[in-house]
Design a protein around this motif. Structure first.
Motif, short mmCIF file in Angstrom:
data_model
loop_
_atom_site.label_atom_id
_atom_site.label_comp_id
_atom_site.label_asym_id
_atom_site.label_seq_id
_atom_site.Cartn_x
_atom_site.Cartn_y
_atom_site.Cartn_z
N ILE A 506 23.52 -22.40 44.56
CA ILE A 506 23.80 -22.49 43.13
C ILE A 506 23.68 -21.14 42.44
O ILE A 506 24.43 -20.82 41.52
CB ILE A 506 22.88 -23.54 42.46
N LEU A 558 23.74 -24.87 31.06
CA LEU A 558 24.07 -25.50 32.34
C LEU A 558 23.02 -26.55 32.66
O LEU A 558 21.85 -26.25 32.85
CB LEU A 558 24.11 -24.46 33.46
N LEU A 560 22.73 -29.18 35.53
CA LEU A 560 23.50 -29.36 36.76
C LEU A 560 23.02 -30.50 37.65
O LEU A 560 23.78 -30.90 38.54
CB LEU A 560 23.46 -28.05 37.57
N TYR A 561 21.82 -31.02 37.46
CA TYR A 561 21.29 -31.98 38.42
C TYR A 561 20.99 -33.32 37.74
O TYR A 561 20.68 -33.38 36.55
CB TYR A 561 20.03 -31.43 39.09
N ALA A 570 30.66 -35.41 35.52
CA ALA A 570 30.72 -34.01 35.10
C ALA A 570 31.52 -33.91 33.82
O ALA A 570 32.56 -34.57 33.68
CB ALA A 570 31.34 -33.14 36.19
N CYS A 595 26.69 -31.50 34.86
CA CYS A 595 27.11 -31.95 36.19
C CYS A 595 25.98 -32.77 36.80
O CYS A 595 24.87 -32.87 36.25
CB CYS A 595 27.45 -30.76 37.08
N SER A 600 19.23 -31.14 44.87
CA SER A 600 18.40 -30.46 43.88
C SER A 600 17.21 -29.74 44.51
O SER A 600 16.37 -29.20 43.79
CB SER A 600 17.89 -31.47 42.85
N GLU A 609 31.91 -29.84 44.94
CA GLU A 609 31.06 -29.63 43.76
C GLU A 609 31.33 -28.26 43.13
O GLU A 609 31.28 -28.12 41.90
CB GLU A 609 29.60 -29.77 44.14
N LEU A 613 32.46 -27.57 39.32
CA LEU A 613 31.81 -26.61 38.43
C LEU A 613 32.83 -25.68 37.78
O LEU A 613 32.78 -25.44 36.57
CB LEU A 613 30.78 -25.79 39.22
#
Length: 879
Positions: A506, A558, A560-561, A570, A595, A600, A609, A613
């Motif tokens: 990431i 952001l 993201l998880y 998303a 997202c 994670s 993914e 993004l």
């Protein structure tokens, strides 16, 4: 006097009055009342129209004082938008803004009060003071510096400075009540701008006032929309939901205001009379506002208008409940899977994620909730066909509550369209789309399906042979597709998803985002650690973007998880629209990318993914690079079938090795991603893309038919989906499957899901014409920013496409004569008078030839095809 314009000071020095001017007025007065220092209140009185003899000395004094008052009034009016722009939240102004506003108000009302005293003596009327009164009230609401509870909120004078509350807004803190307070102030400010717009003389200023009104509401509504979907505190999320409901109701009332509609119409006629070009941003904003008023039922009679408003409220409640049901695990189905099977076939990070959200884990049997992400992992990795079938059917039959909610949504949308004089909801939406009628959308999808049907059947035959060679059975069901296509791609290309994800940590992906902004657009991305008071959950990151002059261009959050209660797809959320002027960015935009990446712990992303993004990042750059003067059409606030083009365009970067090698490195060895691996990824993408495209066509056709000819009962929706799926896809949908109950895009993209397919093709054309040779070309990036992204929604999309994609004429969109890399592109008019007849002689042979070509090597066939289209449409005889 400090702060008073020179013209006002000069005029003040020339005043000849018979008595000293009244005591300077204080700025702390109630609306419509002057409060003097002795505490007494005086309201100016006006009598009938009595003409003043200009030849008398008293008449000359009145005229002189009148000039002074008008000059002070103009200075104050010029200060109103500047004062509003100086502060992030219009309702909470800084001390400096308060002081300067006090100076301007004091200068104006001193002059006005003198004139009012003398005009009362000679019986003269000052009609423009009524307009000034509404202006004063608007400025008062805009520059109010006290909350209802009396607490003082101060902030810096820099409009780009970040606040200390959530999302950088001082109005928001850990108390849910702060959001409600902000919403109340926004509605008060909006009411004041309503009075300004109604009292304003027909001019562009009317549109500007309505844009400020829209901005006051949208700042709160956009923030509440994000917080209700992502906030970890469900109490705060519930409050945000209530605020959204209240503000949506308030917006519906504004859209039904006939005074505002007449004010916009008068302003547009005045701008046309003065030769205002239809490409002018102010004119386009006015046209957009006019359309919103008309679609809001402003022209309806009282009974029909009330019915329309009730229909809107019912649809909104049903849509919110539909989306909420998709996030509540207790309303979703479940499936039991042996723990040993999960451990032996699922990647470790996927297994950990699934076990965290499992309902139970006893005696070696794991009971998993069939939410969309869990089912996708089971269909991809589990070899047992029985478990895959159970997971798919459990997912496709829940939540059962959404069947009734979908019926309500469709009925209410159809009711609204009929009340407004349209035959269907699709026809209503087409007024603000590049496709101007539903028949053109249906023809577009049907022609695309015909072009790819043979290729899809060929791919299905290969998939059947592959399955028969592995398990001895050649029947491919919908729950077999993900598993066997993944296996076939891995064997054919000698590549696995776990091997690829090792190169997409990431941190590297975030670095790739900054690199792309720097190389293409000259923006420097700087990550900072947001305070706990600024973000809605732990782990949210913040990126700030600066141009070459170190001017702040925008902020991106952001998230993201996944976490419990969070929006499970998303999405890109606009928190605040940007505003520019001749000198640059006046108010930088704020956006959020949400997202739900699975890993994670190791923070490794799959290639899919990464593509997701960058898709959402394309929306974000559309908002950050927008250069509009008004916020109403800033960034992604444009035609939906145009807004999706930048997001699909940015997906192409993650398939190009020349860009990936700049940031994609192995998370352990720091090895750059091999070129051969990227080539294998591209090859695997092309293996079953006709069947993938058919899936998108099924979604688009089903969405289009629901809103063009809505069925009357829930059972009819299920039958319609099976019929559409069985016709437009080579895979058959089983009986009892209600997959559309999970189709969340029916709520947000109702009637316009076709734009995904159209944008996919247009973005490919844009990539091949401008970035295929060099994906990091500064010149191409500058052209992209100036001629496509910079306009936001403030220019007709067809004109942008003509300039950027060199299309034949305005109003043309590409048709799907393509499957990404392999099939050629051309143009198709969404105008019913023009059809594809010009292309019939060579179309099929050309497409069949391209099916056997690789567009990466050799000359690009799209360029040749496009020149042929232009020669046909732009010849001496015309189309």
């Amino acid at each position: 006097r400090v702060g008073v314009p020179v013209a006002c000071a000069r005029a003040d020095a020339k005043l000849h009055v018979r008595r000293p001017p009244p005591t300077p007025l204080s700025c702390s007065f109630a609306c419509g009342t002057y409060r003097r220092s002795n505490g007494r209140q005086k309201r100016p009185r006006h009598r009938g129209n009595v003409h003043v003899a200009a030849k008398t000395k008293e008449g000359r004094d009145v005229e002189h004082e009148r000039v002074h008052a008008r000059e002070c009034h103009r200075a104050f009016v010029a200060w109103v938008p500047r004062a509003a722009a100086r502060d992030d939240t219009p309702s909470f102004a800084s001390q400096e803004t308060k002081r300067r506003t006090d100076v301007h108000l004091g200068a104006m009302f001193r002059a006005v009060h003198v004139c009012a005293w003398r005009w009362r003596r000679v019986g003269t009327t000052c009609r423009w003071m009524q307009v000034d009164e509404t202006r004063r009230r608007a400025c008062w609401c805009t520059c109010a510096w006290k909350c209802e509870d009396g607490a003082w909120l101060e902030r810096g004078n820099d409009a780009t400075a970040a606040g200390t509350g959530w999302l950088g807004r001082n109005a928001l803190d850990a108390r849910p009540e702060s959001l409600q307070t902000w919403a109340k102030h926004a509605m008060k400010t909006s009411q004041a701008w309503v009075e300004v717009a109604v009292a304003e003389a027909p001019s562009p200023s009317t549109v500007h006032a309505l844009d400020r009104l829209s901005d006051a509401i949208c700042q709160v509504l956009d923030a509440a929309e994000l917080l209700r979907n992502v906030h970890q505190d469900r109490t705060y999320a519930s409050t945000a939901q209530r605020v959204c409901n209240e503000l949506n109701q308030f917006v519906h009332e504004l859209n039904a205001n006939p005074q505002l509609h007449r004010a916009v119409e008068r302003a547009l006629r005045a701008m046309q009379a003065k030769g205002c070009h239809e490409k002018c941003e102010t004119f386009l904003v006015g046209e957009s506002l006019k359309l919103e008023f008309e679609n809001g039922g402003v022209h309806l009679l009282l009974e029909a208008k009330q019915r329309w408003q009730r229909s809107q409220e019912a649809e909104h409640r049903a849509a919110v409940a539909f989306s909420r049901n998709l996030t509540e695990n207790q309303k979703l189905g479940s499936v039991e899977v042996p723990l040993s099977m999960l451990e032996s076939h699922l990647p470790k990070h996927v297994l950990k994620t699934l076990l965290k959200g499992c309902l139970s884990n006893q005696d070696g049997i794991v009971n998993l909730t069939t939410d969309s992400s869990t089912v996708a992992q089971l269909l991809k990795w589990i070899p047992d066909e029985r478990i895959r079938k159970q997971a798919y059917l459990s997912c496709a039959r829940t939540p059962v509550e959404n069947q009734g909610l979908l019926d309500v949504i469709l009925v209410e949308r159809s009711t609204q369209a009929r009340l407004l004089g349209y035959d269907s909801y699709s026809e209503l939406l087409a007024q603000n789309r590049m496709a101007k009628n539903p028949a053109a959308v249906a023809r577009f999808l049907d022609e695309l399906w015909l072009e790819i049907e043979a290729q899809a059947r060929s791919e299905l035959d290969r998939l059947r042979c592959f399955k028969k060679a592995r398990v001895g059975n050649d029947e491919v069901a919908v729950w077999d597709y993900a598993f066997f296509t993944g296996m076939a791609k891995a064997e054919a290309c000698s590549i696995g998803a776990i091997q690829v994800s090792a190169y997409f940590h990431i941190e590297n992906c975030v670095r790739g985002i900054g690199l792309l902004a720097q190389r293409l657009f000259g923006l420097e991305a700087s990550e900072s650690n947001p305070s706990r008071q600024e973000v809605w959950a732990e782990g949210v990151r913040r990126l700030d973007f600066y141009d070459c002059r170190q001017s702040h261009r925008g902020t991106m959050y952001l998230d993201l998880y996944p976490r419990p209660g969070k929006f499970n797809h998303a999405a890109h959320f606009t928190v605040r629209c940007g505003i520019c002027n001749d000198k640059g960015m006046v108010r930088p935009p704020i956006v959020a990318l949400v997202c739900n990446f699975q890993d994670s712990e190791t923070h490794l992303l799959t290639h899919q993914e990464v593509e997701t993004l960058f898709h959402e990042y394309g929306h974000a750059m559309h908002s950050l690079l927008s250069q509009t003067r008004l916020q109403h059409l800033s960034g992604t606030r444009g035609a939906l079938d145009f807004v999706e083009i930048p997001s699909h365009f940015f997906e192409h970067f993650v398939w190009d090795h020349r860009f990936l090698r700049c940031f994609a490195r192995h998370h352990k060895t720091e090895e750059v991603i091999p070129r051969r691996m990227v080539e294998h990824l591209r090859a695997s993408k092309r293996m079953f893309q006709a069947m993938d495209m058919q899936t998108q066509i099924v979604y688009a056709v089903f969405d289009h038919r629901l809103h063009a000819h809505p069925p009357s009962l829930g059972a009819d929706c299920s039958a319609l989906f099976r019929n559409v799926h069985n016709k437009y896809s080579v895979l058959q949908q089983p009986e009892g499957s209600n997959w559309h109950l999970r189709f969340g895009h029916l709520v947000n993209y109702g009637g316009t899901y076709y734009c995904y397919v159209a944008a996919k093709i247009l973005s490919r054309l844009l990539w091949e014409m401008h970035f295929e040779a060099d994906p990091l070309s500064e010149e191409a990036g500058r052209e992209l920013a100036l001629k496509l992204l910079g306009w936001g929604g403030a220019r007709d999309p067809s004109i942008i496409l003509v300039g950027k994609l060199h299309m034949a004429s305005p109003g043309l969109l590409p048709t799907g004569r393509s499957l990404e890399d392999d099939v050629g592109r051309t143009c198709l008019s969404f105008n019913e008078e023009f059809h594809f007849r010009h292309f019939r002689p060579f179309r099929h042979n050309f497409v069949r030839g391209l099916l056997r070509m690789d567009a990466v090597g050799g000359p690009t066939p799209v360029v040749w095809m496009h020149r042929r289209v232009r020669s046909l449409l732009c010849g001496s005889t015309g189309p």
